[in-house]
Scaffold this motif. Structure first.
Motif, PDB file in Angstrom:
ATOM      1  N   GLY A  72       1.010  -1.231  -0.339  1.00  0.00           N
ATOM      2  CA  GLY A  72       0.393  -0.125  -0.227  1.00  0.00           C
ATOM      3  C   GLY A  72       0.915   1.203  -0.342  1.00  0.00           C
ATOM      4  N   TRP A  73       1.741   1.271  -0.670  1.00  0.00           N
ATOM      5  CA  TRP A  73       2.654   2.610  -1.133  1.00  0.00           C
ATOM      6  C   TRP A  73       1.738   3.528  -1.268  1.00  0.00           C
ATOM      7  CZ3 TRP A  73       4.657   3.933  -5.630  1.00  0.00           C
ATOM      8  CH2 TRP A  73       5.214   2.899  -6.352  1.00  0.00           C
ATOM      9  N   ALA A  74       1.090   2.993  -2.644  1.00  0.00           N
ATOM     10  CA  ALA A  74       0.492   4.312  -3.928  1.00  0.00           C
ATOM     11  C   ALA A  74      -0.796   4.525  -3.861  1.00  0.00           C
ATOM     12  CB  ALA A  74       0.492   3.071  -5.012  1.00  0.00           C
ATOM     13  N   SER A  75      -0.782   5.828  -4.220  1.00  0.00           N
ATOM     14  CA  SER A  75      -2.247   6.100  -3.999  1.00  0.00           C
ATOM     15  C   SER A  75      -2.363   6.600  -5.784  1.00  0.00           C
ATOM     16  CB  SER A  75      -2.187   8.124  -3.211  1.00  0.00           C
ATOM     17  OG  SER A  75      -1.825   8.622  -3.590  1.00  0.00           O
ATOM     18  N   PHE A  76      -3.890   6.387  -5.720  1.00  0.00           N
ATOM     19  CA  PHE A  76      -4.160   6.225  -7.331  1.00  0.00           C
ATOM     20  C   PHE A  76      -4.860   7.353  -7.835  1.00  0.00           C
ATOM     21  CE2 PHE A  76      -2.778   2.476  -7.579  1.00  0.00           C
ATOM     22  CZ  PHE A  76      -2.159   2.240  -8.704  1.00  0.00           C
ATOM     23  N   GLY A  77      -5.167   8.600  -8.532  1.00  0.00           N
ATOM     24  CA  GLY A  77      -5.292   9.960  -9.183  1.00  0.00           C
ATOM     25  C   GLY A  77      -5.274  11.086  -9.825  1.00  0.00           C
ATOM     26  N   TYR A  78      -5.598  11.308 -10.423  1.00  0.00           N
ATOM     27  CA  TYR A  78      -5.710  12.256 -11.814  1.00  0.00           C
ATOM     28  C   TYR A  78      -4.787  12.984 -11.663  1.00  0.00           C
ATOM     29  CZ  TYR A  78      -9.792   9.793 -14.702  1.00  0.00           C
ATOM     30  OH  TYR A  78     -10.221   9.233 -15.049  1.00  0.00           O
ATOM     31  N   VAL A  79      -3.957  13.124 -12.141  1.00  0.00           N
ATOM     32  CA  VAL A  79      -2.750  14.200 -12.012  1.00  0.00           C
ATOM     33  C   VAL A  79      -2.268  14.644 -13.801  1.00  0.00           C
ATOM     34  CG1 VAL A  79      -0.475  14.434 -10.900  1.00  0.00           C
ATOM     35  CG2 VAL A  79      -1.657  12.472 -10.391  1.00  0.00           C
ATOM     36  N   LYS A  80      -1.990  16.206 -13.431  1.00  0.00           N
ATOM     37  CA  LYS A  80      -1.027  16.484 -14.811  1.00  0.00           C
ATOM     38  C   LYS A  80      -0.016  16.304 -14.955  1.00  0.00           C
ATOM     39  CE  LYS A  80      -4.617  20.218 -15.626  1.00  0.00           C
ATOM     40  NZ  LYS A  80      -5.125  21.062 -15.640  1.00  0.00           N
ATOM     41  N   MET A  81       0.653  15.862 -15.319  1.00  0.00           N
ATOM     42  CA  MET A  81       2.539  15.336 -15.557  1.00  0.00           C
ATOM     43  C   MET A  81       3.351  16.512 -14.482  1.00  0.00           C
ATOM     44  SD  MET A  81       3.126  12.715 -18.614  1.00  0.00           S
ATOM     45  CE  MET A  81       2.267  13.165 -19.266  1.00  0.00           C
ATOM     46  N   PRO A  82       3.488  17.409 -14.753  1.00  0.00           N
ATOM     47  CA  PRO A  82       4.245  18.283 -14.699  1.00  0.00           C
ATOM     48  C   PRO A  82       3.581  18.945 -13.266  1.00  0.00           C
ATOM     49  CG  PRO A  82       3.604  19.251 -16.403  1.00  0.00           C
ATOM     50  CD  PRO A  82       2.730  18.095 -17.036  1.00  0.00           C
ATOM     51  N   ASP A  83       2.644  18.464 -13.123  1.00  0.00           N
ATOM     52  CA  ASP A  83       2.550  18.743 -11.247  1.00  0.00           C
ATOM     53  C   ASP A  83       2.510  17.656 -10.252  1.00  0.00           C
ATOM     54  OD1 ASP A  83       1.299  20.768 -11.994  1.00  0.00           O
ATOM     55  OD2 ASP A  83      -1.049  20.338 -12.328  1.00  0.00           O
ATOM     56  N   TYR A  84       2.825  16.577 -10.941  1.00  0.00           N
ATOM     57  CA  TYR A  84       3.428  15.137 -10.141  1.00  0.00           C
ATOM     58  C   TYR A  84       4.688  15.430  -9.598  1.00  0.00           C
ATOM     59  CZ  TYR A  84       4.591  10.383  -9.810  1.00  0.00           C
ATOM     60  OH  TYR A  84       4.527   9.049  -9.223  1.00  0.00           O
ATOM     61  N   ARG A  85       4.411  14.901  -8.164  1.00  0.00           N
ATOM     62  CA  ARG A  85       5.335  15.002  -6.974  1.00  0.00           C
ATOM     63  C   ARG A  85       6.084  14.366  -6.811  1.00  0.00           C
ATOM     64  NH1 ARG A  85       5.093  18.485  -4.212  1.00  0.00           N
ATOM     65  NH2 ARG A  85       4.109  18.595  -2.678  1.00  0.00           N
ATOM     66  N   TRP A  86       6.990  14.817  -7.577  1.00  0.00           N
ATOM     67  CA  TRP A  86       8.064  13.849  -7.674  1.00  0.00           C
ATOM     68  C   TRP A  86       8.889  14.351  -6.345  1.00  0.00           C
ATOM     69  CZ3 TRP A  86       7.711  16.621 -12.536  1.00  0.00           C
ATOM     70  CH2 TRP A  86       7.612  15.859 -13.476  1.00  0.00           C
ATOM     71  N   GLY A  87      10.214  13.124  -5.467  1.00  0.00           N
ATOM     72  CA  GLY A  87      10.187  13.365  -4.779  1.00  0.00           C
ATOM     73  C   GLY A  87      11.617  12.261  -4.489  1.00  0.00           C
ATOM     74  N   ILE A  88      12.055  12.457  -2.792  1.00  0.00           N
ATOM     75  CA  ILE A  88      12.520  11.420  -2.310  1.00  0.00           C
ATOM     76  C   ILE A  88      12.144  10.791  -1.810  1.00  0.00           C
ATOM     77  CG2 ILE A  88      15.285  11.310  -1.564  1.00  0.00           C
ATOM     78  CD1 ILE A  88      15.451  14.881  -2.748  1.00  0.00           C
ATOM     79  N   PHE A  89      12.432   9.180  -2.055  1.00  0.00           N
ATOM     80  CA  PHE A  89      11.679   8.206  -0.921  1.00  0.00           C
ATOM     81  C   PHE A  89      13.101   6.973  -0.717  1.00  0.00           C
ATOM     82  CE2 PHE A  89       8.500   9.722  -3.854  1.00  0.00           C
ATOM     83  CZ  PHE A  89       8.327  10.730  -2.874  1.00  0.00           C
ATOM     84  N   LEU A  90      13.097   6.750   0.472  1.00  0.00           N
ATOM     85  CA  LEU A  90      14.338   6.085   0.333  1.00  0.00           C
ATOM     86  C   LEU A  90      13.134   4.564   1.457  1.00  0.00           C
ATOM     87  CD1 LEU A  90      15.830   7.840   0.117  1.00  0.00           C
ATOM     88  CD2 LEU A  90      17.693   6.954   1.975  1.00  0.00           C
ATOM     89  N   ALA A  91      13.672   3.911   0.787  1.00  0.00           N
ATOM     90  CA  ALA A  91      13.308   2.258   1.953  1.00  0.00           C
ATOM     91  C   ALA A  91      13.585   2.920   3.428  1.00  0.00           C
ATOM     92  CB  ALA A  91      13.364   0.645   1.060  1.00  0.00           C
ATOM     93  N   GLU A  92      12.557   2.071   4.765  1.00  0.00           N
ATOM     94  CA  GLU A  92      13.160   2.583   6.170  1.00  0.00           C
ATOM     95  C   GLU A  92      14.088   2.003   5.710  1.00  0.00           C
ATOM     96  OE1 GLU A  92      10.854   3.823   7.948  1.00  0.00           O
ATOM     97  OE2 GLU A  92       9.280   4.043   6.636  1.00  0.00           O
ATOM     98  N   ALA A  93      15.423   2.513   6.624  1.00  0.00           N
ATOM     99  CA  ALA A  93      16.907   1.650   7.509  1.00  0.00           C
ATOM    100  C   ALA A  93      16.484   0.338   7.594  1.00  0.00           C
ATOM    101  CB  ALA A  93      17.755   2.697   8.042  1.00  0.00           C
TER     102      ALA A  93
END
Ligand SMILES: [Fe+2]
Ligand SMILES: [Fe+2]
Length: 471
Positions: free
Chosen positions: A61-82
């Motif tokens: 369950g790491w994903a949420s689905f929904g309509y997004v315009k690509m330039p508004d995609y929330r690119w970010g920095i996600f590391l797996a738990e230590a």
């Protein structure tokens, strides 16, 4: 740590309290957005796309689905738990605690590994940028864009490491990642397969099966790294990569299925005139994409690979599950080499043969996927098998690059190759033919005639769901 979406750069690395990398990334962000506008998917940037976004980093369950315009995609920095008290699993530092900082003497080598991986991410987006207009369905269009935004995120993942751990050199490398261009004569991407064109959807589906799968094996061996932030970021990237390979495996499976339907309907192997793609032609595309992807693993014998392993930077696939000393100083490994114009099996020092070791794991994985396609053919009652060509076929890197090898593994002369390679690789005319089939299907639930619909939709939606809003 939860993902913080209140931040300009969503992250679970506590960026807000890490001022230096935060500022560097905020300065890099506009360049990324400019690159995306110029080199990301052509058209469709204002369209609403049904995309998944990471909301946490645990396997379920790491994903949420929904309509997004690509330039508004929330690119970010996600590391797996230590992992608590993680220790190094291989190499000269085996058994020592994993590193949170990079030992000075390994900086250069590690930077090179991260840059080489990072460079493939924007490259594939560039290769695929023209495909949107000829998508066989809205379902496939959405999958293409999902892959594209996640490759963009993978670039962020590598750039974070460069900014957070490599100071000024890292910032320069991060900028260069936005400057190279796939296929550009003056400033190309680093690896060969990432400068090839992806001109049609058959190529795209083959690419996601074969070339994204190379990505899986590279990421899995970097996930073993002693440098813990690299390990953690690769572990999360692997969960995204799985979808890319799903797109390829099910996509080619659907083309195979459609071809079989046409073969039975018209009682012929040649389905081109009925708008399908012959199995023999699919075999040629397979031969091409498999061979250029095999090159990505590098030469059979490599002192670089040996050093990366001994230093603890890059392990083997499934390192911890392997039943040996994880240092390989006295082990042998059997590899395929060319000796006096013959292809032979030779024992070599295992430490030097790590590229081939990784390639072997990859080949076995590819073979399993091809087996699943063959099941579709068999179920249709058709007597034909897709096969992986010999590993020496059509290689540009490694021992076999110096000779010409048939898909069956016979060394032939240059003249024989020139006379016959059109039987093994797509000809210009065949590529053009595939091009003529690529007409966009833009209504929900409609599929182009060369590919079957998928068994099910994305995230429990129907096949006729409006995955991209074009209206
Ligand atoms: Fe990627
Ligand atoms: Fe990928």
């Amino acid at each position: 740590m939860a993902i913080d979406y209140a931040e300009r750069i969503p992250n679970n690395v506590n960026l807000a309290e890490n001022r230096r990398p935060q500022r560097a990334l905020e300065q890099w962000q506009p360049g990324f957005q400019k690159w995306w506008a110029e080199m990301g998917p052509a058209g469709f940037q204002e369209r609403e796309v049904y995309l998944r976004t990471a909301t946490s980093v645990d396997a379920q369950g790491w994903a949420s689905f929904g309509y997004v315009k690509m330039p508004d995609y929330r690119w970010g920095i996600f590391l797996a738990e230590a992992e608590r008290d993680r220790t190094i699993a291989f190499g000269d530092h085996k058994g020592e605690p994993a590193w949170q900082e990079i030992p000075g003497e390994y900086r250069g080598a590690l930077r090179r590994l991260i840059v080489t991986q990072g460079d493939t991410e924007p490259a594939s987006v560039e290769q695929q940028r023209q495909l949107g207009r000829t998508s066989p369905s809205l379902y496939d269009l959405r999958n293409l864009f999902q892959v594209n935004v996640e490759e963009g995120r993978h670039l962020w993942a590598m750039v974070y490491l460069l900014h957070a751990y490599f100071g000024r050199d890292g910032r320069e490398e991060a900028d260069a990642l936005l400057q190279r261009r796939s296929g550009n004569a003056d400033n190309p991407r680093i690896l060969g397969a990432f400068n090839e064109q992806t001109p049609d959807w058959l190529s795209f589906l083959m690419f996601t099966f074969f070339t994204d799968r190379d990505g899986k094996y590279q990421l899995a061996s970097l996930a073993e790294s002693a440098f813990d932030p690299l390990s953690r970021t690769c572990r999360f990237m692997l969960t995204e990569e799985a979808h890319h390979m799903f797109v390829g495996e099910t996509g080619i499976g659907r083309v195979v299925q459609r071809t079989c339907e046409l073969m039975k309907e018209h009682d012929t192997e040649e389905v081109g005139r009925y708008g399908g793609i012959d199995l023999k032609l699919m075999q040629k595309y397979l031969n091409f994409h498999y061979s250029v992807s095999l090159d990505l693993f590098g030469a059979e014998l490599s002192t670089n690979a040996a050093n990366y392993f001994s230093m603890g930077l890059k392990g083997r696939f499934n390192e911890q599950a392997r039943d040996d000393d994880h240092q390989l100083k006295n082990s042998q490994y059997t590899i395929t080499q060319v000796d006096d114009l013959r292809i032979v099996q030779k024992e070599q020092p295992a430490l030097l043969a790590l590229n081939e070791t990784l390639r072997d794991a990859y080949i076995a994985d590819c073979a399993r996927g091809v087996g699943r396609w063959n099941k579709v053919i068999k179920t249709a009652g058709i007597n034909f098998e897709l096969t992986l060509p010999h590993r020496g076929f059509h290689r540009a890197i490694g021992d076999c690059a110096a000779v010409k090898v048939t898909p069956e593994g016979q060394i032939i002369t240059e003249a024989e190759w020139d006379a016959h390679h059109g039987r093994w690789l797509p000809t210009e005319a065949e590529r053009e033919f595939v091009g003529t089939l690529m007409k966009g299907a833009t209504e929900p639930g409609k599929f182009a005639g060369w590919i079957a619909p998928p068994a099910r939709g994305i995230n429990h939606q129907g096949i006729d769901f409006e995955y991209v809003k074009l209206g």
